[in-house]
Write a protein that holds these residues in place. Structure first.
Motif, PDB file in Angstrom:
ATOM      1  N   CYS A  18       2.219   0.627   3.756  1.00 30.91           N
ATOM      2  CA  CYS A  18       2.568  -0.589   4.481  1.00 30.91           C
ATOM      3  C   CYS A  18       2.542  -1.809   3.570  1.00 30.91           C
ATOM      4  O   CYS A  18       2.115  -1.736   2.417  1.00 30.91           O
ATOM      5  CB  CYS A  18       1.626  -0.803   5.661  1.00 30.91           C
ATOM      6  N   VAL A  19       2.980  -2.917   4.130  1.00 32.56           N
ATOM      7  CA  VAL A  19       2.891  -4.217   3.484  1.00 32.56           C
ATOM      8  C   VAL A  19       2.021  -5.084   4.387  1.00 32.56           C
ATOM      9  O   VAL A  19       2.265  -5.168   5.591  1.00 32.56           O
ATOM     10  CB  VAL A  19       4.281  -4.859   3.295  1.00 32.56           C
ATOM     11  N   ILE A  20       1.012  -5.710   3.811  1.00 32.62           N
ATOM     12  CA  ILE A  20       0.130  -6.597   4.565  1.00 32.62           C
ATOM     13  C   ILE A  20       0.476  -8.026   4.157  1.00 32.62           C
ATOM     14  O   ILE A  20       0.286  -8.399   2.999  1.00 32.62           O
ATOM     15  CB  ILE A  20      -1.353  -6.301   4.271  1.00 32.62           C
ATOM     16  N   PRO A  21       0.987  -8.830   5.100  1.00 30.26           N
ATOM     17  CA  PRO A  21       1.372 -10.198   4.767  1.00 30.26           C
ATOM     18  C   PRO A  21       0.167 -11.130   4.676  1.00 30.26           C
ATOM     19  O   PRO A  21      -0.939 -10.782   5.097  1.00 30.26           O
ATOM     20  CB  PRO A  21       2.289 -10.594   5.922  1.00 30.26           C
ATOM     21  N   LEU A  81      -4.632   9.565  -3.378  1.00 31.08           N
ATOM     22  CA  LEU A  81      -4.672   8.363  -4.187  1.00 31.08           C
ATOM     23  C   LEU A  81      -4.070   7.196  -3.423  1.00 31.08           C
ATOM     24  O   LEU A  81      -2.924   7.282  -2.959  1.00 31.08           O
ATOM     25  CB  LEU A  81      -3.884   8.622  -5.476  1.00 31.08           C
ATOM     26  N   LEU A  82      -4.854   6.145  -3.239  1.00 32.61           N
ATOM     27  CA  LEU A  82      -4.367   4.908  -2.653  1.00 32.61           C
ATOM     28  C   LEU A  82      -3.883   4.036  -3.805  1.00 32.61           C
ATOM     29  O   LEU A  82      -4.653   3.713  -4.711  1.00 32.61           O
ATOM     30  CB  LEU A  82      -5.479   4.182  -1.891  1.00 32.61           C
ATOM     31  N   SER A  93      -3.041  -4.913  -9.411  1.00 37.20           N
ATOM     32  CA  SER A  93      -2.744  -3.571  -8.916  1.00 37.20           C
ATOM     33  C   SER A  93      -3.926  -2.666  -9.230  1.00 37.20           C
ATOM     34  O   SER A  93      -4.781  -2.991 -10.044  1.00 37.20           O
ATOM     35  CB  SER A  93      -1.469  -3.018  -9.559  1.00 37.20           C
ATOM     36  N   GLY A  94      -3.963  -1.542  -8.560  1.00 39.84           N
ATOM     37  CA  GLY A  94      -5.037  -0.603  -8.807  1.00 39.84           C
ATOM     38  C   GLY A  94      -4.864   0.647  -7.978  1.00 39.84           C
ATOM     39  O   GLY A  94      -3.845   0.830  -7.307  1.00 39.84           O
ATOM     40  N   HIS A  95      -5.860   1.492  -8.039  1.00 37.82           N
ATOM     41  CA  HIS A  95      -5.828   2.731  -7.267  1.00 37.82           C
ATOM     42  C   HIS A  95      -7.257   3.147  -6.919  1.00 37.82           C
ATOM     43  O   HIS A  95      -8.209   2.757  -7.597  1.00 37.82           O
ATOM     44  CB  HIS A  95      -5.125   3.838  -8.051  1.00 37.82           C
ATOM     45  N   LEU A  96      -7.360   3.924  -5.865  1.00 36.73           N
ATOM     46  CA  LEU A  96      -8.640   4.477  -5.426  1.00 36.73           C
ATOM     47  C   LEU A  96      -8.414   5.914  -4.968  1.00 36.73           C
ATOM     48  O   LEU A  96      -7.437   6.202  -4.282  1.00 36.73           O
ATOM     49  CB  LEU A  96      -9.194   3.694  -4.226  1.00 36.73           C
ATOM     50  N   ILE A 101       0.850  -1.192   0.000  1.00 43.13           N
ATOM     51  CA  ILE A 101       0.000   0.000   0.000  1.00 43.13           C
ATOM     52  C   ILE A 101       0.884   1.240   0.000  1.00 43.13           C
ATOM     53  O   ILE A 101       1.817   1.337   0.795  1.00 43.13           O
ATOM     54  CB  ILE A 101      -0.891   0.043   1.266  1.00 43.13           C
ATOM     55  N   GLN A 102       0.580   2.179  -0.875  1.00 42.32           N
ATOM     56  CA  GLN A 102       1.250   3.483  -0.889  1.00 42.32           C
ATOM     57  C   GLN A 102       0.189   4.556  -1.091  1.00 42.32           C
ATOM     58  O   GLN A 102      -0.830   4.323  -1.740  1.00 42.32           O
ATOM     59  CB  GLN A 102       2.279   3.569  -2.024  1.00 42.32           C
ATOM     60  N   TRP A 103       0.465   5.737  -0.563  1.00 41.10           N
ATOM     61  CA  TRP A 103      -0.431   6.880  -0.722  1.00 41.10           C
ATOM     62  C   TRP A 103       0.276   7.940  -1.545  1.00 41.10           C
ATOM     63  O   TRP A 103       1.481   8.130  -1.436  1.00 41.10           O
ATOM     64  CB  TRP A 103      -0.803   7.460   0.640  1.00 41.10           C
ATOM     65  N   TYR A 104      -0.508   8.650  -2.359  1.00 37.70           N
ATOM     66  CA  TYR A 104       0.061   9.689  -3.204  1.00 37.70           C
ATOM     67  C   TYR A 104      -0.923  10.846  -3.296  1.00 37.70           C
ATOM     68  O   TYR A 104      -2.124  10.645  -3.487  1.00 37.70           O
ATOM     69  CB  TYR A 104       0.352   9.122  -4.600  1.00 37.70           C
TER      70      TYR A 104
END
Length: 190
Positions: free
Chosen positions: A174-177, A33-34, A55-58, A14-17
């Motif tokens: 973050c990274v969600i395992p 943007l997520l 992959s995608g964005h919201l 997950i990254q935010w922009y």
């Protein structure tokens, strides 16, 4: 191989922009943007056409993210308080009783961390969790699927709540395992 060249386990990144120029539609509300990517099977960078990578964005309201992160922080505090209460219980129960009721014998190296232990929530904390998770669901799903939750869709551990709080940290991502939280988030993004 480096971590950047392969993913041996299932995970969501997950990254935010917050782009300064591009804004979604004609909304007056500030949105960020997520960006997300996840794999449902192990992948290598040499196989970028894998059918198990997504992959995608919201676009999500900044105000709603900030509000949700505050609620998740409060939920994390409640979970930590519950854990403290369970530590008090375990120190007041005679050691011989705990040893007699121990059903799994584990070597010290295989012992789960306290933050990974599944918690039994009290009614108040469970209601807070359901409200927070309903809001996560509403932010990540299409409106038709955003009805409030009647039960918690993953194993609640201190670690899973920390990961959720980190997920909505606009500065880091973050990274969600792989696990029940991973499965729930993927079901919302699908």
């Amino acid at each position: 191989e480096s971590r950047a060249a392969s993913a041996s386990d299932k995970e969501i990144d997950i990254q935010w922009y917050s782009p300064s120029m591009a804004k979604p539609s004609n909304d007056t509300e500030t949105k960020v943007l997520l960006l997300y990517a996840y794999n449902t099977n192990p992948v290598k960078i040499s196989d970028i056409t894998s059918a198990s990578m997504f992959s995608g964005h919201l676009w999500i309201s900044l105000a709603r993210i900030i509000s949700l992160r505050e609620k998740l922080s409060h939920l994390k505090e409640q979970v930590e308080i519950l854990m403290q209460g369970s530590k008090i219980f375990s120190t007041t129960v005679p050691t011989s009783f705990l040893q007699q009721n121990e059903t799994l014998k584990r070597s010290p190296s295989n012992k789960p961390k306290k933050s990974d232990a599944k918690l039994h929530l009290d009614d108040k904390t469970e209601e807070i969790a359901k409200r927070c998770l309903s809001e996560v669901k509403a932010l990540l799903s299409v409106p038709a699927r955003s009805s409030p939750l009647t039960e918690i869709p993953f194993d609640v551990t201190l670690q899973s709540i920390r990961i959720l709080e980190d997920m909505f940290n606009l500065a880091n991502g973050c990274v969600i395992p792989e696990g029940s939280l991973f499965n729930w988030i993927v079901s919302l993004l699908h």
